[in-house]
Design a protein around this motif. Structure first.
Motif, PDB file in Angstrom:
ATOM      1  N   ALA A 189       8.459  -7.463   7.556  1.00  0.00           N
ATOM      2  CA  ALA A 189       8.884  -7.358   6.160  1.00  0.00           C
ATOM      3  C   ALA A 189       7.804  -7.254   5.228  1.00  0.00           C
ATOM      4  O   ALA A 189       8.033  -6.511   4.137  1.00  0.00           O
ATOM      5  CB  ALA A 189       9.683  -8.536   6.150  1.00  0.00           C
ATOM      6  N   ARG A 190       6.523  -7.684   5.378  1.00  0.00           N
ATOM      7  CA  ARG A 190       5.228  -7.449   4.562  1.00  0.00           C
ATOM      8  C   ARG A 190       4.806  -6.026   4.634  1.00  0.00           C
ATOM      9  O   ARG A 190       4.494  -5.525   3.578  1.00  0.00           O
ATOM     10  CB  ARG A 190       4.507  -8.510   4.931  1.00  0.00           C
ATOM     11  N   VAL A 191       4.719  -5.575   6.026  1.00  0.00           N
ATOM     12  CA  VAL A 191       4.038  -4.110   6.006  1.00  0.00           C
ATOM     13  C   VAL A 191       4.808  -3.057   6.096  1.00  0.00           C
ATOM     14  O   VAL A 191       4.348  -1.987   6.062  1.00  0.00           O
ATOM     15  CB  VAL A 191       3.123  -4.364   7.166  1.00  0.00           C
ATOM     16  N   ALA A 192       6.190  -3.268   5.856  1.00  0.00           N
ATOM     17  CA  ALA A 192       7.033  -2.022   6.175  1.00  0.00           C
ATOM     18  C   ALA A 192       8.322  -2.230   5.228  1.00  0.00           C
ATOM     19  O   ALA A 192       8.583  -3.112   4.464  1.00  0.00           O
ATOM     20  CB  ALA A 192       7.572  -1.957   7.597  1.00  0.00           C
ATOM     21  N   ASP A 193       9.140  -1.029   5.460  1.00  0.00           N
ATOM     22  CA  ASP A 193      10.048  -1.082   4.691  1.00  0.00           C
ATOM     23  C   ASP A 193      11.482  -1.768   5.308  1.00  0.00           C
ATOM     24  O   ASP A 193      11.590  -1.861   6.591  1.00  0.00           O
ATOM     25  CB  ASP A 193      10.560   0.721   4.228  1.00  0.00           C
ATOM     26  N   SER A 211       5.830  -1.986  24.697  1.00  0.00           N
ATOM     27  CA  SER A 211       5.070  -3.250  24.183  1.00  0.00           C
ATOM     28  C   SER A 211       6.028  -4.452  24.198  1.00  0.00           C
ATOM     29  O   SER A 211       5.250  -5.613  24.491  1.00  0.00           O
ATOM     30  CB  SER A 211       4.669  -2.861  22.870  1.00  0.00           C
ATOM     31  N   LEU A 212       7.204  -4.425  24.153  1.00  0.00           N
ATOM     32  CA  LEU A 212       7.790  -5.741  23.981  1.00  0.00           C
ATOM     33  C   LEU A 212       8.083  -5.979  25.609  1.00  0.00           C
ATOM     34  O   LEU A 212       8.078  -7.224  26.006  1.00  0.00           O
ATOM     35  CB  LEU A 212       9.310  -5.561  23.656  1.00  0.00           C
ATOM     36  N   GLN A 248      15.185  -2.019  12.204  1.00  0.00           N
ATOM     37  CA  GLN A 248      14.884  -1.566  13.595  1.00  0.00           C
ATOM     38  C   GLN A 248      14.332  -2.621  14.772  1.00  0.00           C
ATOM     39  O   GLN A 248      14.438  -2.671  15.676  1.00  0.00           O
ATOM     40  CB  GLN A 248      14.136  -0.307  13.467  1.00  0.00           C
ATOM     41  N   PHE A 249      13.201  -3.231  13.911  1.00  0.00           N
ATOM     42  CA  PHE A 249      12.338  -4.124  14.725  1.00  0.00           C
ATOM     43  C   PHE A 249      13.258  -5.213  15.197  1.00  0.00           C
ATOM     44  O   PHE A 249      13.147  -5.779  16.332  1.00  0.00           O
ATOM     45  CB  PHE A 249      11.062  -4.678  13.820  1.00  0.00           C
ATOM     46  N   ALA A 250      14.071  -5.967  14.168  1.00  0.00           N
ATOM     47  CA  ALA A 250      14.921  -7.195  14.466  1.00  0.00           C
ATOM     48  C   ALA A 250      15.706  -6.746  15.555  1.00  0.00           C
ATOM     49  O   ALA A 250      15.787  -7.661  16.328  1.00  0.00           O
ATOM     50  CB  ALA A 250      15.193  -7.681  13.178  1.00  0.00           C
ATOM     51  N   ILE A 251      16.484  -5.722  15.484  1.00  0.00           N
ATOM     52  CA  ILE A 251      17.501  -5.163  16.547  1.00  0.00           C
ATOM     53  C   ILE A 251      16.738  -5.137  17.772  1.00  0.00           C
ATOM     54  O   ILE A 251      17.226  -5.623  18.987  1.00  0.00           O
ATOM     55  CB  ILE A 251      18.073  -3.971  16.029  1.00  0.00           C
ATOM     56  N   THR A 252      15.686  -4.559  17.949  1.00  0.00           N
ATOM     57  CA  THR A 252      14.893  -4.237  19.355  1.00  0.00           C
ATOM     58  C   THR A 252      14.453  -5.474  19.893  1.00  0.00           C
ATOM     59  O   THR A 252      14.640  -5.744  21.296  1.00  0.00           O
ATOM     60  CB  THR A 252      13.853  -3.433  18.966  1.00  0.00           C
ATOM     61  N   TYR A 302      -0.865  -2.754  13.549  1.00  0.00           N
ATOM     62  CA  TYR A 302       0.298  -2.157  12.960  1.00  0.00           C
ATOM     63  C   TYR A 302      -0.087  -0.715  12.530  1.00  0.00           C
ATOM     64  O   TYR A 302       0.438   0.438  12.545  1.00  0.00           O
ATOM     65  CB  TYR A 302       1.122  -2.887  11.581  1.00  0.00           C
ATOM     66  N   PRO A 303      -0.924  -0.616  11.362  1.00  0.00           N
ATOM     67  CA  PRO A 303      -1.345   0.592  10.966  1.00  0.00           C
ATOM     68  C   PRO A 303      -1.924   1.657  12.117  1.00  0.00           C
ATOM     69  O   PRO A 303      -1.643   3.147  11.991  1.00  0.00           O
ATOM     70  CB  PRO A 303      -2.542   0.588   9.947  1.00  0.00           C
ATOM     71  N   LEU A 304      -2.300   1.192  13.250  1.00  0.00           N
ATOM     72  CA  LEU A 304      -2.946   1.765  14.427  1.00  0.00           C
ATOM     73  C   LEU A 304      -1.816   2.395  15.148  1.00  0.00           C
ATOM     74  O   LEU A 304      -1.531   3.463  15.616  1.00  0.00           O
ATOM     75  CB  LEU A 304      -3.964   0.980  15.041  1.00  0.00           C
ATOM     76  N   PHE A 305      -0.788   1.433  15.502  1.00  0.00           N
ATOM     77  CA  PHE A 305       0.061   1.645  16.605  1.00  0.00           C
ATOM     78  C   PHE A 305       1.335   1.577  16.323  1.00  0.00           C
ATOM     79  O   PHE A 305       2.510   2.032  16.927  1.00  0.00           O
ATOM     80  CB  PHE A 305       0.154   0.933  17.780  1.00  0.00           C
ATOM     81  N   GLY A 306       1.846   1.506  14.919  1.00  0.00           N
ATOM     82  CA  GLY A 306       3.130   1.234  14.123  1.00  0.00           C
ATOM     83  C   GLY A 306       3.710   0.052  14.702  1.00  0.00           C
ATOM     84  O   GLY A 306       3.217  -1.074  14.985  1.00  0.00           O
ATOM     85  N   LEU A 307       5.013   0.005  14.754  1.00  0.00           N
ATOM     86  CA  LEU A 307       5.916  -1.141  15.108  1.00  0.00           C
ATOM     87  C   LEU A 307       5.416  -1.655  16.427  1.00  0.00           C
ATOM     88  O   LEU A 307       5.412  -2.978  16.773  1.00  0.00           O
ATOM     89  CB  LEU A 307       7.302  -0.919  15.238  1.00  0.00           C
TER      90      LEU A 307
END
Length: 203
Positions: free
Chosen positions: A24-28, A119-120, A34-38, A165-170
């Motif tokens: 929530a801090r680094v993304a929209d 990754s998860l 998407q992250f929470a659902i996954t 996060y900036p390197l690999f995204g979510l």
């Protein structure tokens, strides 16, 4: 002892449940969703680990009380293989079926990132590896090693997630967690396990 477990559970809960706040801090907002659902879907893998580990507590406690180290060692090895194998197979199924599940769950047009799913899965496998070793420690209340490991994990993983996060995204969020877990909690699990067995007086 109950207070010690309570404080440890707070430490682990804080360490393991900050990811949504970080995203929530680094993304929209859509990315947070998407992250929470996954993560909710792949939480099924963590549930598998819990179902395997919890019944071992009393069994390990009884075996250690009677000095049956052979049983503890044999059972721990078997449960490590079972836990890792079950989580790996379950993770593979979720990775392959992720988009179908997302469409059935949320409707057409929804998809889950392959990188995030992988990754998860890696994150869950690392936890599955350590869980049987922690179960032995928990069965006799040997929590000191876990306090050190979880404390270092919390201090290292949170800033590492901001870097990844900036390197690999979510995918970088759970990947950073897996890396910090491997560095701090895998040694904690193994050292604490050996120390616990070393305290047992064999009749």
């Amino acid at each position: 002892m109950g207070l010690a477990f309570f404080l440890l559970s707070i430490l682990t809960s804080v360490s393991l449940n900050v990811d949504n706040l970080i995203v929530a801090r680094v993304a929209d907002l859509p990315t947070v969703s998407q992250f929470a659902i996954t993560t909710k879907l792949f939480a099924l893998l963590a549930l598998t680990v819990t179902l395997v580990a919890l019944p071992l507590w009393p069994a390990n406690g009884e075996a250690l009380a009677r000095g049956d180290l052979d049983w503890v060692r044999k059972t721990t090895r078997a449960m490590v293989l079972f836990s890792v194998g079950a989580v790996a197979v379950g993770g593979l199924v979720l990775v392959l079926a992720r988009n179908l599940i997302a469409q059935l769950w949320l409707g057409d047009g929804h998809a889950i990132s392959l990188g995030l799913a992988l990754s998860l899965t890696v994150w869950s496998i690392v936890i599955a590896f350590c869980s049987p070793f922690f179960s032995v420690q928990n069965s006799v209340g040997n929590l000191g090693y876990q306090y050190v490991g979880w404390g270092l994990f919390a201090l290292a993983s949170i800033p590492l997630k901001f870097v990844f996060y900036p390197l690999f995204g979510l995918a970088g969020i759970p990947l950073a967690g897996a890396a910090a877990y491997a560095v701090f909690l895998v040694p904690t699990a193994l050292l604490g396990y050996r120390a616990t067995l070393g305290r047992v007086v064999v009749p």
